[in-house]
Design an enzyme around this catalytic site. Sequence first.
Site, PDB file in Angstrom:
ATOM      1  N   CYS A  90     -51.520 -12.204  -6.440  1.00 60.13           N
ATOM      2  CA  CYS A  90     -50.855 -12.221  -5.141  1.00 60.13           C
ATOM      3  C   CYS A  90     -51.809 -12.767  -4.089  1.00 60.13           C
ATOM      4  CB  CYS A  90     -50.382 -10.834  -4.721  1.00 60.13           C
ATOM      5  SG  CYS A  90     -49.598 -10.885  -3.081  1.00 60.13           S
TER       6      CYS A  90
ATOM      7  N   LYS B 145     -39.611  -6.734  -7.873  1.00 56.72           N
ATOM      8  CA  LYS B 145     -40.529  -6.897  -6.739  1.00 56.72           C
ATOM      9  C   LYS B 145     -41.802  -6.090  -6.987  1.00 56.72           C
ATOM     10  CE  LYS B 145     -42.119  -7.463  -2.511  1.00 56.72           C
ATOM     11  NZ  LYS B 145     -42.799  -8.741  -2.183  1.00 56.72           N
TER      12      LYS B 145
ATOM     13  N   ASN C  97     -44.794 -18.253   1.790  1.00 54.36           N
ATOM     14  CA  ASN C  97     -44.475 -16.877   2.166  1.00 54.36           C
ATOM     15  C   ASN C  97     -45.729 -16.046   2.271  1.00 54.36           C
ATOM     16  OD1 ASN C  97     -44.781 -14.534   0.086  1.00 54.36           O
ATOM     17  ND2 ASN C  97     -44.242 -16.322  -1.139  1.00 54.36           N
TER      18      ASN C  97
ATOM     19  N   ASN D 249     -47.983 -17.960 -10.481  1.00 54.86           N
ATOM     20  CA  ASN D 249     -47.717 -17.345  -9.190  1.00 54.86           C
ATOM     21  C   ASN D 249     -47.797 -18.480  -8.154  1.00 54.86           C
ATOM     22  OD1 ASN D 249     -47.522 -15.538  -6.955  1.00 54.86           O
ATOM     23  ND2 ASN D 249     -48.505 -13.942  -8.176  1.00 54.86           N
TER      24      ASN D 249
ATOM     25  N   SER E  14     -40.634 -12.149 -10.090  1.00 57.67           N
ATOM     26  CA  SER E  14     -40.965 -11.039  -9.207  1.00 57.67           C
ATOM     27  C   SER E  14     -41.098 -11.505  -7.759  1.00 57.67           C
ATOM     28  CB  SER E  14     -42.285 -10.414  -9.662  1.00 57.67           C
ATOM     29  OG  SER E  14     -42.646  -9.378  -8.780  1.00 57.67           O
TER      30      SER E  14
ATOM     31  N   ASN F  67     -49.969  -8.149 -12.080  1.00 55.07           N
ATOM     32  CA  ASN F  67     -50.054  -9.222 -11.089  1.00 55.07           C
ATOM     33  C   ASN F  67     -51.471  -9.295 -10.540  1.00 55.07           C
ATOM     34  OD1 ASN F  67     -49.730 -11.088  -9.091  1.00 55.07           O
ATOM     35  ND2 ASN F  67     -48.196  -9.958  -7.925  1.00 55.07           N
TER      36      ASN F  67
ATOM     37  N   GLY G 220     -42.128 -21.679 -11.740  1.00 52.52           N
ATOM     38  CA  GLY G 220     -42.716 -22.445 -10.641  1.00 52.52           C
ATOM     39  C   GLY G 220     -41.775 -23.566 -10.245  1.00 52.52           C
TER      40      GLY G 220
END
Lengths: 308, 247
Positions: free
Chosen positions: A132, A48, A72, A194, A24, A129, A245
């Site tokens: 984030c 996404k 990011n 993540n 994602s 999720n 990852g």
Amino acid sequence: MGVNTLLRTTIGTLELKNPVTVASGTFGCGREFAQFFDLSILGAVSVKGITLEPRKGNPPPRLHETPMGLLNSIGLQNPGVEHFIREEIPFLRRYDTKIIANINGNTIEEYRELSSILNREDVDAIELNVSCPNVKEGGMVFGTDKEMLRRAVRAVRSVVTKCLIVKLSPNVTSIADMARICQEEGADAISLVNTFSGMAIDVQSGRPVFHLVGAGMSGPAIKPLALKKVYDVYQAVEVPILGMGGISSGDDAVEFLLAGSSAIAVGTAMFSNPLLPVEILRYLKSFTRAKKMGVEHITGLAHRGGFS
Amino acid sequence: MQCVTSKILSVCDLGEEYYRIILERPENMVFSPGQFVSVMDQNSPDLLRRPFSVASQTQREILLLIKEVGKMTKRLRKSSPGDCLSVMGPLGKGFDTSGQNKALLIGGGVGIAPLLGLSQELDAQGRDYLCLLGFRDECEPAKLFKKTNLRIHRETKEPGFVTDLLKEVLQEGVEVFACGPLPMLKAVRSMCMEAGVPSQLSLEEKMACGIGACIGCAVPVKNNSGTVYKKVCSDGPVFRGEELAWE
């Protein structure tokens, strides 16, 4: 056994024809990469991150390259769940691949509402999720605080009948503890990792590069760290793992399977090589054939003495 | 859009700071002025590709005008004819050349790159134009442009900036095309808005995917409810000056 049988795998209640998926946030909803390859080759697409309402995202700069890594700070920019349902589900359904809807919220109530909306739609799995790192509210808070994680998974599980995957943050003392909570609350699978929390400072201005200071680190630089997290979680829980990852080659993908992943996701490395999922799939075909062993048997084999 | 291997045909210095690379043009890879490629050399130690404007193209070749700014552009300069690059393109939306009015092309430094192909396109259309190219010092890359309808500003030789040249010739009924450093683009944009002249600006931003998937190269653009972030790589790199929401 035919090649197709060798590649088959399952993540909870989700049956995949092969273990190659995309992570994602790195793949949009597939439109851009569909210019390079047929999305039907993928086991699944994790789209996404979706929110109830449209999100504007963070002000630039949003990217910073490091040696073999990428920081990011996108901030979940997306046009909201209505748009996803209207435009992106029909687009992805043109391909023979599973759709994993990645959901995000600021509050437990938002997570519950969003997952209950998507549970009624034509998606194959919901990826919660809770990790984030690039939003001020919600996001990683749910993935780094045990009680918050429990409440989030419980709330979403109470409305989701589809396959529920929880995407974990690596930014915790014990990711195994977090995985156990997900399993206790009824998650069907766990995806990890993540991005790692990181930062960069501009030496000319003397200030952090990103407005939110911290950013999410991905790419080959994090691969050994992510691999260890997968290994640890595999020992802690029974539920299957979608591992990711820094995967940038067929061998990386095999490592993640051996560490305990039932399926893997490719992400940042696709930015330089958009055909990477195709190459990894081809590699896994020949690898499984050479080893005369299917993906389901390779999963976690590093814990059981390897190929000997 | 394709991602293919392409051979380097020549590498040629244009002074100390700049050089040009001519690549074999992959079959069916056709660029309109302002579009770009993202490239990666075979033994790259970098994670990401690097975006470059396509300065011009012929039937068989692509020309990139490059300024040496970092490790990648330094390495690329040392490459030899016959070496290969992975080339992704054509990327982005280029300049809209459907207008009829006289065109003013204003570029700063390596930002003149996409204006070369644009000037060639305008030549082919027979449209009237003037190129204003600004440099800090070295101006070798200006040699790529036709000498007629060309004015050059060198900051080490004359006071002011290339935007001062624009001030002299900016008038109603022209259209402005610009590419260069951010302060230059901001100045061009405000001058054009004040003069009521439409402008098209080609922006630069760090990119990860280059195709619109990662949303990493954001630029604020006006909409009904305030501003939204658009993607420099796929919504741009060319934007109309009026739509940008720069302070």
